[in-house]
Design a protein around this motif. Structure first.
Motif, PDB file in Angstrom:
ATOM      1  N   ASN A   1      13.283  -5.116  -5.755  1.00  0.00           N
ATOM      2  CA  ASN A   1      14.459  -4.970  -5.440  1.00  0.00           C
ATOM      3  C   ASN A   1      15.638  -6.112  -5.610  1.00  0.00           C
ATOM      4  O   ASN A   1      15.436  -6.709  -4.594  1.00  0.00           O
ATOM      5  CB  ASN A   1      14.479  -4.482  -3.975  1.00  0.00           C
ATOM      6  CG  ASN A   1      15.578  -3.305  -3.928  1.00  0.00           C
ATOM      7  OD1 ASN A   1      16.868  -3.895  -4.127  1.00  0.00           O
ATOM      8  ND2 ASN A   1      15.265  -2.311  -3.539  1.00  0.00           N
TER       9      ASN A   1
ATOM     10  N   SER B   1      15.404   2.649   1.310  1.00  0.00           N
ATOM     11  CA  SER B   1      13.993   1.161   0.126  1.00  0.00           C
ATOM     12  C   SER B   1      13.507   1.180   1.124  1.00  0.00           C
ATOM     13  O   SER B   1      12.610   0.713  -0.799  1.00  0.00           O
ATOM     14  CB  SER B   1      15.372   0.684  -0.615  1.00  0.00           C
ATOM     15  OG  SER B   1      16.436   1.610  -0.928  1.00  0.00           O
TER      16      SER B   1
ATOM     17  N   CYS C   1       8.065  -3.248  -3.764  1.00  0.00           N
ATOM     18  CA  CYS C   1       8.642  -2.692  -3.105  1.00  0.00           C
ATOM     19  C   CYS C   1      10.768  -3.705  -2.522  1.00  0.00           C
ATOM     20  O   CYS C   1      10.815  -3.473  -3.457  1.00  0.00           O
ATOM     21  CB  CYS C   1       8.555  -1.400  -2.248  1.00  0.00           C
ATOM     22  SG  CYS C   1       8.063  -0.022  -2.538  1.00  0.00           S
TER      23      CYS C   1
ATOM     24  N   ALA D   1      19.661   0.426   3.696  1.00  0.00           N
ATOM     25  CA  ALA D   1      19.452   0.690   2.259  1.00  0.00           C
ATOM     26  C   ALA D   1      17.757   1.033   3.081  1.00  0.00           C
ATOM     27  O   ALA D   1      16.551   0.484   2.678  1.00  0.00           O
ATOM     28  CB  ALA D   1      19.054  -0.669   1.714  1.00  0.00           C
TER      29      ALA D   1
ATOM     30  N   GLU E   1      17.922  -6.080  -4.956  1.00  0.00           N
ATOM     31  CA  GLU E   1      19.139  -6.226  -3.974  1.00  0.00           C
ATOM     32  C   GLU E   1      18.148  -7.301  -2.070  1.00  0.00           C
ATOM     33  O   GLU E   1      18.979  -7.997  -1.734  1.00  0.00           O
ATOM     34  CB  GLU E   1      19.598  -5.657  -2.970  1.00  0.00           C
ATOM     35  CG  GLU E   1      20.885  -4.600  -1.333  1.00  0.00           C
ATOM     36  CD  GLU E   1      21.259  -4.013  -1.156  1.00  0.00           C
ATOM     37  OE1 GLU E   1      21.388  -3.929  -0.656  1.00  0.00           O
ATOM     38  OE2 GLU E   1      20.335  -3.064  -1.920  1.00  0.00           O
TER      39      GLU E   1
ATOM     40  N   LEU F   1      16.467 -11.035  -9.453  1.00  0.00           N
ATOM     41  CA  LEU F   1      15.395 -11.157  -9.194  1.00  0.00           C
ATOM     42  C   LEU F   1      14.505 -11.711 -10.351  1.00  0.00           C
ATOM     43  O   LEU F   1      14.431 -13.204 -10.796  1.00  0.00           O
ATOM     44  CB  LEU F   1      14.951  -9.806 -10.770  1.00  0.00           C
ATOM     45  CG  LEU F   1      15.542  -8.237 -10.377  1.00  0.00           C
ATOM     46  CD1 LEU F   1      15.322  -6.973 -10.885  1.00  0.00           C
ATOM     47  CD2 LEU F   1      14.251  -8.240  -8.747  1.00  0.00           C
TER      48      LEU F   1
ATOM     49  N   GLN G   1      22.869  -7.743 -11.520  1.00  0.00           N
ATOM     50  CA  GLN G   1      21.249  -8.334 -10.936  1.00  0.00           C
ATOM     51  C   GLN G   1      19.901  -8.463 -11.530  1.00  0.00           C
ATOM     52  O   GLN G   1      19.140  -9.551 -10.570  1.00  0.00           O
ATOM     53  CB  GLN G   1      20.914  -6.569 -11.681  1.00  0.00           C
ATOM     54  CG  GLN G   1      22.222  -5.247 -10.395  1.00  0.00           C
ATOM     55  CD  GLN G   1      22.004  -5.297  -9.401  1.00  0.00           C
ATOM     56  OE1 GLN G   1      21.150  -5.747  -8.603  1.00  0.00           O
ATOM     57  NE2 GLN G   1      22.742  -4.710  -8.806  1.00  0.00           N
TER      58      GLN G   1
END
Length: 193
Positions: A178, A143, A174, A140, A180, A79, A75
């Motif tokens: 995230n 999201s 956002c 998603a 993803e 980012l 993860q």
């Protein structure tokens, strides 16, 4: 401990016509006050879940939090942005007065490793990104925040443009923050094209 509702009932005065002051007395609001119905005392039973947890001494299962800030985390690798802001906009006028004019948004992306990236985008490019994200990540959709609305009448008014700037900035934060979406080719195409 008394609730706000019971405190409001205690401020009520008994009906002088009946003369009884006990708990069965009919309560009437004071002369200059209005008591909403939700202030009146309601006899409620304890909820079954609360009663069982107190009675049995059991507690609900806690929410498990995971730390994705480790350097080796998958993860964390996705980012790369720290913050996104849209400082201002420029209204580009068309060839004829009032025709072909559009707004360009000046975006700054603060990265984790390097300096800031400066990007210039139109609202139509945000719409294209939103559509591609919804198509690419159908699981998603919750999201992905909605884009600020369009307006034919007030599209160049400062108040409308300020609300749109805030909405677009929220949308980008956002998406970029995230994990993803941050590593997706769809977002990279938006940023680097």
């Amino acid at each position: 401990m008394e609730s706000a509702g019971s405190q409001a009932v205690n401020r009520l005065s008994p009906s002088p016509a009946r003369g009884d002051v006990g708990p069965s007395a009919t309560l009437r609001p004071e002369r200059n006050s209005i008591v909403p119905p939700y202030w009146q005392r309601q006899d409620r039973n304890d909820s079954r879940l609360s009663w069982n947890s107190v009675e049995n001494g059991s507690r609900p299962t806690p929410i498990r939090l995971e730390d994705h800030t480790d350097e080796g985390s998958e993860q964390c690798k996705a980012l790369w942005a720290k913050h996104v802001s849209i400082e201002d906009y420029v209204i580009v006028s068309g060839t004829a007065p009032g025709l072909g004019a559009y707004v360009v948004w000046n975006i700054t992306v603060e990265t984790l490793d390097g300096g800031p990236m400066k990007i210039i985008k139109r609202y139509s490019e945000f719409e294209s990104l939103h559509h591609k994200l919804v198509t690419t990540f159908p699981h998603a959709v919750g999201s992905i925040p909605p884009l600020p609305p369009k307006s034919v009448v007030s599209r160049f008014r400062p108040r409308f443009l300020e609300r749109r700037r805030i909405g677009l900035s929220y949308f980008l934060n956002c998406i970029l923050l995230n994990p993803e979406f941050a590593g997706s080719p769809v977002l990279k195409e938006f940023l680097f094209s």
